[in-house]
Design an enzyme around this catalytic site. Sequence first.
Site, PDB file in Angstrom:
ATOM      1  N   HIS A  74      42.325  42.463  49.187  1.00  0.00           N
ATOM      2  CA  HIS A  74      42.674  41.159  49.777  1.00  0.00           C
ATOM      3  C   HIS A  74      43.092  41.421  51.217  1.00  0.00           C
ATOM      4  CE1 HIS A  74      43.155  39.228  45.716  1.00  0.00           C
ATOM      5  NE2 HIS A  74      43.242  40.518  45.402  1.00  0.00           N
ATOM      6  N   GLU A  89      44.209  39.131  33.852  1.00  0.00           N
ATOM      7  CA  GLU A  89      45.186  40.041  34.468  1.00  0.00           C
ATOM      8  C   GLU A  89      46.560  39.730  33.874  1.00  0.00           C
ATOM      9  OE1 GLU A  89      45.562  39.792  38.713  1.00  0.00           O
ATOM     10  OE2 GLU A  89      46.488  41.760  38.881  1.00  0.00           O
ATOM     11  N   GLN A 112      43.204  31.193  44.565  1.00  0.00           N
ATOM     12  CA  GLN A 112      44.429  31.782  44.000  1.00  0.00           C
ATOM     13  C   GLN A 112      45.223  30.793  43.143  1.00  0.00           C
ATOM     14  OE1 GLN A 112      46.509  35.185  44.865  1.00  0.00           O
ATOM     15  NE2 GLN A 112      46.819  34.309  42.841  1.00  0.00           N
ATOM     16  N   HIS A 137      37.302  45.621  45.718  1.00  0.00           N
ATOM     17  CA  HIS A 137      38.266  44.534  45.448  1.00  0.00           C
ATOM     18  C   HIS A 137      39.527  44.766  46.277  1.00  0.00           C
ATOM     19  CE1 HIS A 137      40.431  41.785  42.400  1.00  0.00           C
ATOM     20  NE2 HIS A 137      41.332  42.127  43.305  1.00  0.00           N
ATOM     21  N   ASP A 152      42.631  47.537  45.779  1.00  0.00           N
ATOM     22  CA  ASP A 152      43.281  46.223  45.731  1.00  0.00           C
ATOM     23  C   ASP A 152      44.336  46.118  46.835  1.00  0.00           C
ATOM     24  OD1 ASP A 152      43.849  43.636  44.922  1.00  0.00           O
ATOM     25  OD2 ASP A 152      44.135  44.106  42.819  1.00  0.00           O
TER      26      ASP A 152
END
Length: 422
Positions: A62, A216, A155, A60, A312
Site C-alpha cells: 500500500h 484476513e 478499504q 501486495h 505489504d
Amino acid sequence: MEGHVLQNVVLPSGQLSDIYMEKNKITAVRLSSEREKLAPSMRKTDGKGGLVLPAFVESHIHLDTVLTAGQSAWNASGTLLEGISLWSQRKQNLTREDVRDRAMKVIRELIGHGVLFIRSHADISDPKMTALKALLELKVELAEIVTLQVIAFPQDGIITCPGNKDRMEEALRLGADGVGAIPHGERTREDGIASLKTCFELAKKANSFVHVFCDETDDPESRFLEWTAALAMETGLCEKVTASHCSASAYYNEPYFQKLLGLIESSGIHVVVCPLINSSMQGRFDSYPKGRGIARIQDMMRAGIPVAIAHDDVLTPFYSYGDGNLLQAVHMAAHLAHMTGRDDVRPLLDTITQHAASVLGIKEGYGVSEGCLANLVVLPVDCLADAIRLRPKPLYVIREGRVVAHTPILMTEFSLDSISIY
Ligand SMILES: [Zn+2]
C-alpha cells in the site's frame, strides 16, 4: 546502447556465468570459464561471484499508507480494526504531494532491495481519490525504472460504503490496473458476497485484474476464498484474480480445506500471503495458544496453486515495521510455514519471483535466460539458501540492461587483536 556484460555471477543452478545484454534484453548466458575476448566498447559489470536472480516482484503493498505510522496515534492493540480506524483519520489529510513523497521514498527502498515490479493498492474510499490519482501519476512517470500496477481498493467496503462502486469504476477509467474488495470487512456475510459480485462485475467489464483482501481474520467461518475462486471461474477472469492474506484458511477443518484446495487450483487464481503483517496482526483476540493467521503456503504450493509472498505494509497504522526487503518476508514465511528444509528454498524464492510475476500478469520475458528482459538482481551470496538466511541488499539491481542501484558489499572490520580473522 552498446552491449553490457554482467560477469562472474552464480546462476541458481550453481554455475559461475556471464550474462550478455544488448539494449533491454539478455542475448546470451555463458560459463565464465569459456569467456572470449570482449570488444573494448562492451560495458562490463563485475558480479563478484554473487547470485543472480530475476528482479523481485512485490505483489501486495500500500504505497498510499506507507510512512504514516504514529501520525495520528500508534496502533496499540495491533488489530486490523484499530488500523482501519487510525487510517480513516489520517486519510482526511491526504494531498497529492504527501502521497507522492511517501510513495517515492518507499519505491526507492524497494528498488534498492531489488524490486522492479510493484502492485500497489490505493484506497479509493476517499471521495477525491487523491491517493489513486497520485499513484497513477507515478506509474507513468517511473515506467522506465519500475513497473507499477495500481489496484483500486475499497478499504471501507463496497456495500458498506456505497460510493465506492462508482469510484472503482472511475478508477478503472483513469487507468487503474484492477479492482479489489474486502468481503470480511462488510457488515454481513451476505454483503461480503454481494461486494465480491460487484467487484467481479466491474473487472469483467473492463477485463482488469481482481485483487481481493480475503478472509484476513482468525474466524474459521470466514469463507470468502471459495466465492473468490468460484467467481473467477464463472467470469472467466481466472488467473487475473488474486486472493490476499487468506488467514482464515489456516483454521479451516481438514475436509473443507482439502475441498477448497481443489477449487482454488482449478480456478487458476493466485494466493498472496503477507507473513510480516499477518503474524503480527492475527491472533490478537486469542488466548494461548495463539493462532498466527498464515495461510497454508506449503499445502497450497504442493497442490499447484501459485502462491506469492508479499511485504505489504511499511510503517503504517496497520504494521509498525517494514523496510521493503522482500527477503525479510520470505524469511518470516519460512519459519511460520515450517519451510526450513533445503527442498523448500527454491519454492520460497519462487514466491517473490515467478509466482509474484504471474500475479502481475507478467508471463513472458521474465527470468535469467536468453531472450528475457534484462531485469536482474545480483545478491552478495553464493547460493539460494543464503539469500534467505542473510537477506542482503543486492550488489546490483539491473533494469532492462542498465544498473539502477548498487549497494557495496558490507564488510565488518574487527579490532580484536587476539583473534586472527581474514
Ligand atoms: Zn495489504
